[in-house]
Design a protein around this motif. Sequence first.
Motif, mmCIF file in Angstrom:
data_model
loop_
_atom_site.group_PDB
_atom_site.id
_atom_site.type_symbol
_atom_site.label_atom_id
_atom_site.label_comp_id
_atom_site.label_asym_id
_atom_site.label_seq_id
_atom_site.Cartn_x
_atom_site.Cartn_y
_atom_site.Cartn_z
ATOM 1 N N THR A 1 0.823 -1.198 0.000
ATOM 2 C CA THR A 1 0.000 0.000 0.000
ATOM 3 C C THR A 1 0.860 1.252 0.000
ATOM 4 O OG1 THR A 1 -0.171 0.125 2.410
ATOM 5 C CG2 THR A 1 -1.880 -1.161 1.255
ATOM 6 N N HIS A 2 0.235 2.336 -0.393
ATOM 7 C CA HIS A 2 0.843 3.661 -0.373
ATOM 8 C C HIS A 2 0.058 4.496 0.625
ATOM 9 C CE1 HIS A 2 3.076 2.770 -4.098
ATOM 10 N NE2 HIS A 2 2.013 2.037 -4.359
ATOM 11 N N GLU A 3 0.723 4.969 1.663
ATOM 12 C CA GLU A 3 0.046 5.727 2.707
ATOM 13 C C GLU A 3 0.125 7.214 2.392
ATOM 14 O OE1 GLU A 3 1.484 6.432 7.014
ATOM 15 O OE2 GLU A 3 0.180 4.653 7.091
ATOM 16 N N ILE A 4 -1.040 7.878 2.405
ATOM 17 C CA ILE A 4 -1.051 9.320 2.171
ATOM 18 C C ILE A 4 -1.421 10.102 3.435
ATOM 19 C CG2 ILE A 4 -1.384 9.171 -0.305
ATOM 20 C CD1 ILE A 4 -4.336 9.636 0.106
ATOM 21 N N ALA A 5 -1.855 9.409 4.459
ATOM 22 C CA ALA A 5 -2.107 9.969 5.792
ATOM 23 C C ALA A 5 -2.064 8.789 6.755
ATOM 24 C CB ALA A 5 -3.469 10.663 5.847
ATOM 25 N N PRO A 6 -1.901 9.027 8.057
ATOM 26 C CA PRO A 6 -1.812 7.900 8.998
ATOM 27 C C PRO A 6 -3.008 6.949 8.941
ATOM 28 C CG PRO A 6 -1.123 9.912 10.070
ATOM 29 C CD PRO A 6 -1.676 10.314 8.730
ATOM 30 N N ASP A 7 -4.178 7.460 8.559
ATOM 31 C CA ASP A 7 -5.370 6.613 8.501
ATOM 32 C C ASP A 7 -5.906 6.424 7.085
ATOM 33 O OD1 ASP A 7 -6.290 9.186 8.075
ATOM 34 O OD2 ASP A 7 -8.039 8.987 9.376
ATOM 35 N N LEU A 8 -5.060 6.658 6.065
ATOM 36 C CA LEU A 8 -5.511 6.570 4.677
ATOM 37 C C LEU A 8 -4.402 6.018 3.792
ATOM 38 C CD1 LEU A 8 -7.898 7.258 2.780
ATOM 39 C CD2 LEU A 8 -6.815 9.490 2.446
ATOM 40 N N ALA A 9 -4.696 4.875 3.150
ATOM 41 C CA ALA A 9 -3.725 4.262 2.247
ATOM 42 C C ALA A 9 -4.473 3.679 1.059
ATOM 43 C CB ALA A 9 -2.930 3.160 2.962
ATOM 44 N N TYR A 10 -3.744 3.464 -0.020
ATOM 45 C CA TYR A 10 -4.350 2.843 -1.194
ATOM 46 C C TYR A 10 -3.436 1.771 -1.740
ATOM 47 C CZ TYR A 10 -1.284 5.800 -4.062
ATOM 48 O OH TYR A 10 -0.197 6.412 -4.630
ATOM 49 N N LEU A 11 -4.049 0.853 -2.462
ATOM 50 C CA LEU A 11 -3.335 -0.230 -3.131
ATOM 51 C C LEU A 11 -3.625 -0.101 -4.616
ATOM 52 C CD1 LEU A 11 -1.747 -2.973 -2.979
ATOM 53 C CD2 LEU A 11 -4.004 -4.079 -2.892
ATOM 54 N N ARG A 12 -2.586 -0.029 -5.407
ATOM 55 C CA ARG A 12 -2.756 0.021 -6.855
ATOM 56 C C ARG A 12 -3.071 -1.380 -7.356
ATOM 57 N NH1 ARG A 12 2.435 3.664 -7.293
ATOM 58 N NH2 ARG A 12 1.438 5.704 -7.333
ATOM 59 N N THR A 13 -4.188 -1.500 -8.046
ATOM 60 C CA THR A 13 -4.524 -2.757 -8.706
ATOM 61 C C THR A 13 -4.667 -2.453 -10.185
ATOM 62 O OG1 THR A 13 -6.933 -2.526 -8.498
ATOM 63 C CG2 THR A 13 -5.778 -3.552 -6.643
ATOM 64 N N VAL A 14 -4.876 -3.456 -10.989
ATOM 65 C CA VAL A 14 -5.056 -3.239 -12.419
ATOM 66 C C VAL A 14 -6.271 -2.342 -12.616
ATOM 67 C CG1 VAL A 14 -5.518 -4.362 -14.632
ATOM 68 C CG2 VAL A 14 -4.028 -5.474 -12.951
ATOM 69 N N LEU A 15 -6.122 -1.259 -13.308
ATOM 70 C CA LEU A 15 -7.165 -0.288 -13.672
ATOM 71 C C LEU A 15 -7.596 0.652 -12.564
ATOM 72 C CD1 LEU A 15 -9.563 -2.367 -15.964
ATOM 73 C CD2 LEU A 15 -7.669 -0.897 -16.658
ATOM 74 N N VAL A 16 -7.670 0.216 -11.300
ATOM 75 C CA VAL A 16 -8.174 1.095 -10.234
ATOM 76 C C VAL A 16 -7.346 0.930 -8.962
ATOM 77 C CG1 VAL A 16 -10.558 1.024 -11.071
ATOM 78 C CG2 VAL A 16 -9.827 -0.593 -9.337
ATOM 79 N N ASN A 17 -7.511 1.881 -8.068
ATOM 80 C CA ASN A 17 -6.945 1.785 -6.728
ATOM 81 C C ASN A 17 -8.049 1.385 -5.766
ATOM 82 O OD1 ASN A 17 -4.391 2.764 -7.576
ATOM 83 N ND2 ASN A 17 -5.123 4.866 -7.388
ATOM 84 N N VAL A 18 -7.705 0.640 -4.742
ATOM 85 C CA VAL A 18 -8.626 0.384 -3.636
ATOM 86 C C VAL A 18 -8.063 1.142 -2.439
ATOM 87 C CG1 VAL A 18 -9.376 -1.840 -4.556
ATOM 88 C CG2 VAL A 18 -7.525 -1.776 -2.900
#
Length: 177
Positions: free
Chosen positions: A22-39
């Motif tokens: 995952t990529h964290e953009i705030a202490p309580d917010l992260a995303y995972l790059r998947t094919v076509l979209v992020n979760v």
Amino acid sequence: MTVQIPLSDRALAQDRDGGGGTHEIAPDLAYLRTVLVNVVFIGRPGQPGWVLVDTGIIGSAGAIRDAANARFGSDNPPAAIIQTHGHFDHVGGLESLSREWDVLVYAHPLEAPYLTGKASYPTPDTKADGGVMPKLAPMFPRTPVDISERLRLLSEDGSLPHLPGWRWGHVPGHTPG
């Protein structure tokens, strides 16, 4: 015609390694790059009560589960899944993850037909501006998923379950909800 709004580099969030890919953009917010979209994972690492937003394409469930386990712990399922909409690239792991985690799924009322197996999305507009994706869109699956037993509709007051202080906003166009 749909037009994508250009953003400056200042508008980009700075991210850090959030664990589990995952990529964290705030202490309580992260995303995972998947094919076509992020979760998106909302919640502090290791803490209960976190929320997953969207579930990627078919085949994404394992990567999402691994990232969730790394970020929150293997015995710490989400409190809810929030679906932005029911397109194939956002619901690929929805049926399996919601069942495995025994968790409710929340979505806008106008998305309910596509999440309860009652309707397929209409044929997409290939004239929308935005590169090759609108041109390829007619080849993408439009069939609905059926999570009727787990689906709950988002509250009209804009609040989000399990996310005090967070609000949802209705931005139709890409899909009805």
